[in-house]
Write a protein that holds these residues in place. Structure first.
Motif, PDB file in Angstrom:
ATOM      1  N   HIS A  66       0.857  -1.181   0.000  1.00  0.00           N
ATOM      2  CA  HIS A  66       0.000   0.000   0.000  1.00  0.00           C
ATOM      3  C   HIS A  66       0.894   1.233   0.000  1.00  0.00           C
ATOM      4  O   HIS A  66       1.856   1.308   0.789  1.00  0.00           O
ATOM      5  N   THR A  67       0.623   2.179  -0.878  1.00  0.00           N
ATOM      6  CA  THR A  67       1.516   3.318  -1.059  1.00  0.00           C
ATOM      7  C   THR A  67       0.808   4.641  -0.814  1.00  0.00           C
ATOM      8  O   THR A  67      -0.413   4.745  -0.949  1.00  0.00           O
ATOM      9  N   ALA A  68       1.586   5.633  -0.455  1.00  0.00           N
ATOM     10  CA  ALA A  68       1.098   7.008  -0.305  1.00  0.00           C
ATOM     11  C   ALA A  68       2.117   7.934  -0.935  1.00  0.00           C
ATOM     12  O   ALA A  68       3.325   7.815  -0.665  1.00  0.00           O
ATOM     13  N   GLU A  69       1.662   8.831  -1.767  1.00  0.00           N
ATOM     14  CA  GLU A  69       2.553   9.750  -2.476  1.00  0.00           C
ATOM     15  C   GLU A  69       2.978  10.895  -1.564  1.00  0.00           C
ATOM     16  O   GLU A  69       2.190  11.408  -0.766  1.00  0.00           O
ATOM     17  N   ARG A  70       4.241  11.271  -1.691  1.00  0.00           N
ATOM     18  CA  ARG A  70       4.789  12.404  -0.945  1.00  0.00           C
ATOM     19  C   ARG A  70       5.547  13.316  -1.910  1.00  0.00           C
ATOM     20  O   ARG A  70       6.025  12.881  -2.952  1.00  0.00           O
ATOM     21  N   ARG A  71       5.671  14.573  -1.531  1.00  0.00           N
ATOM     22  CA  ARG A  71       6.523  15.470  -2.295  1.00  0.00           C
ATOM     23  C   ARG A  71       7.977  15.074  -2.066  1.00  0.00           C
ATOM     24  O   ARG A  71       8.353  14.653  -0.974  1.00  0.00           O
ATOM     25  N   SER A  72       8.807  15.229  -3.086  1.00  0.00           N
ATOM     26  CA  SER A  72      10.224  14.898  -2.953  1.00  0.00           C
ATOM     27  C   SER A  72      10.865  15.780  -1.889  1.00  0.00           C
ATOM     28  O   SER A  72      10.714  17.002  -1.899  1.00  0.00           O
ATOM     29  N   GLY A  73      11.553  15.155  -0.959  1.00  0.00           N
ATOM     30  CA  GLY A  73      12.230  15.906   0.095  1.00  0.00           C
ATOM     31  C   GLY A  73      11.342  16.332   1.236  1.00  0.00           C
ATOM     32  O   GLY A  73      11.789  17.050   2.141  1.00  0.00           O
TER      33      GLY A  73
END
Length: 356
Positions: A62-69
């Motif tokens: 299961h994944t959740a997107e994050r902003r880079s950094g």
């Protein structure tokens, strides 16, 4: 018994931490052949990390997107993990015994009314079919076995104590996030060419708090050290004590660590003397490490330091004092001046490893 085990994976500087792959292996032990290992990872381009977790043996990720950094935020991560926990209702949650893991685990245990065991170094099957979790106590002088009397469980594992599954160790992630030329080993991804679409499941943005909903927001993380190798997960650690005499004295140790692709550590004495940052401190009040090779340079071997490194696979001690306590726990000892011995070791390792 068909049970689901959830692994909460962790990233460091955008890369999947080795202990997260070790956690998948530990989770597979708990799940058994008939059970399911699910994983959760949040970060930029999470599919790339998901494929490595699948290669390690996870059945779905299961994944959740994050902003880079984007900086780590315990409250945000905990809400996502708790929501996923409520949906999956796993028998156990496994994660690394890292700074973040120690932050998450007790919170998650309190929110889910689960039992928790921390800093596990081994999992043993008992006669009645349950599991015993082995952890060190009294600064590593003794070990205890803990058994849960009910589910669910929250388990944190010490880095470098569980093997990385073969599939994960062999996989290389290409630009599309898929292991290059490798097949995932999880049950959900047995088909040639990678896992099925259902093996990777985005959790979406529903219920994920915006900054305005968070009680604490991390705007920036300022690093005081810039080592390329994570000290807690390093397979080789070169440490210095008061015997290095100055900050400049750490240079030969850093050169040796670079040749060996290792990390540099320090005793509290060296940190207190201002020779290095406290982020490098190993010991009872610092980091606990279990590398395959630990090289102690100019470290006397105080009991507080031994608490942080005595479980290393092989210990090499370099000290001018032949009666230094460090030699009592060392597998190999060199009596001599570290400023003479360490450069010689560096040159010999360069020749042996063909590195300039």
């Amino acid at each position: 018994m068909n049970r689901t085990i959830l692994v909460i994976a962790e990233l460091r500087d955008g890369a999947l931490r080795r202990v997260s792959l070790e956690a998948v292996g530990a989770a597979r032990t708990l799940a058994g052949a008939d059970g399911t290992v699910a994983a959760f990872v949040a970060g930029a381009n999470p599919d790339a990390h998901a494929h490595r977790l699948l290669a390690a043996g996870a059945d779905r990720v299961h994944t959740a997107e994050r902003r880079s950094g984007e900086p780590y935020n315990a409250e945000r991560a905990l809400r996502e993990a708790t929501a996923l926990y409520e949906r999956l209702r796993p028998a156990a949650v496994v994660l690394g015994h890292t700074a973040a893991g120690k932050d998450w685990a007790p919170r998650l245990a309190a929110l889910t009314d689960a039992g928790q065991v921390s800093d596990v170094i081994a999992i043993e099957k008992t006669e009645d079919g349950s599991f015993a979790f082995v952890r060190p106590i009294y600064a590593g002088k003794a070990f205890e076995k803990r058994v849960f009397d009910r589910e669910p469980w929250i388990v944190t594992i010490r880095p470098n104590n569980f093997p990385v599954p073969d599939g994960a160790a062999a996989s290389e992630v290409d630009a599309d996030g898929r292991p290059d030329g490798k097949r995932e080993t999880g049950a959900a991804g047995q088909a040639e060419g990678g896992p099925s679409e259902s093996a990777i499941q985005p959790i979406g943005t529903g219920g994920v708090p915006d900054d305005a909903d968070l009680r604490t927001v991390v705007r920036e993380v300022v690093k005081r050290t810039s080592g390329e190798v994570d000290l807690a997960e390093a397979r080789i650690v070169v440490s210095g004590g008061r015997g290095v005499k100055s900050a400049e004295g750490f240079r030969p140790l850093e050169e040796l660590a670079a040749v060996l692709n290792g990390a540099v550590g320090a005793s509290r004495g060296a940190c207190d003397a201002g020779y290095c940052d406290y982020a490098l401190q190993i010991g009872q009040t610092g980091k606990v490490v279990t590398p395959e090779l630990y090289i102690a340079c100019g470290i006397s071997g105080a009991i507080q330091h031994l608490a942080g490194m005595s479980q290393s696979r092989v210990i090499v001690a370099i000290n001018k004092d032949p009666d230094a306590p460090i030699f009592k726990v060392a597998d190999y000892g060199i009596v001599g001046d570290l400023f003479e011995v360490v450069p010689l070791l560096t040159e010999q390792f360069k020749l042996a490893l063909n590195r300039q």
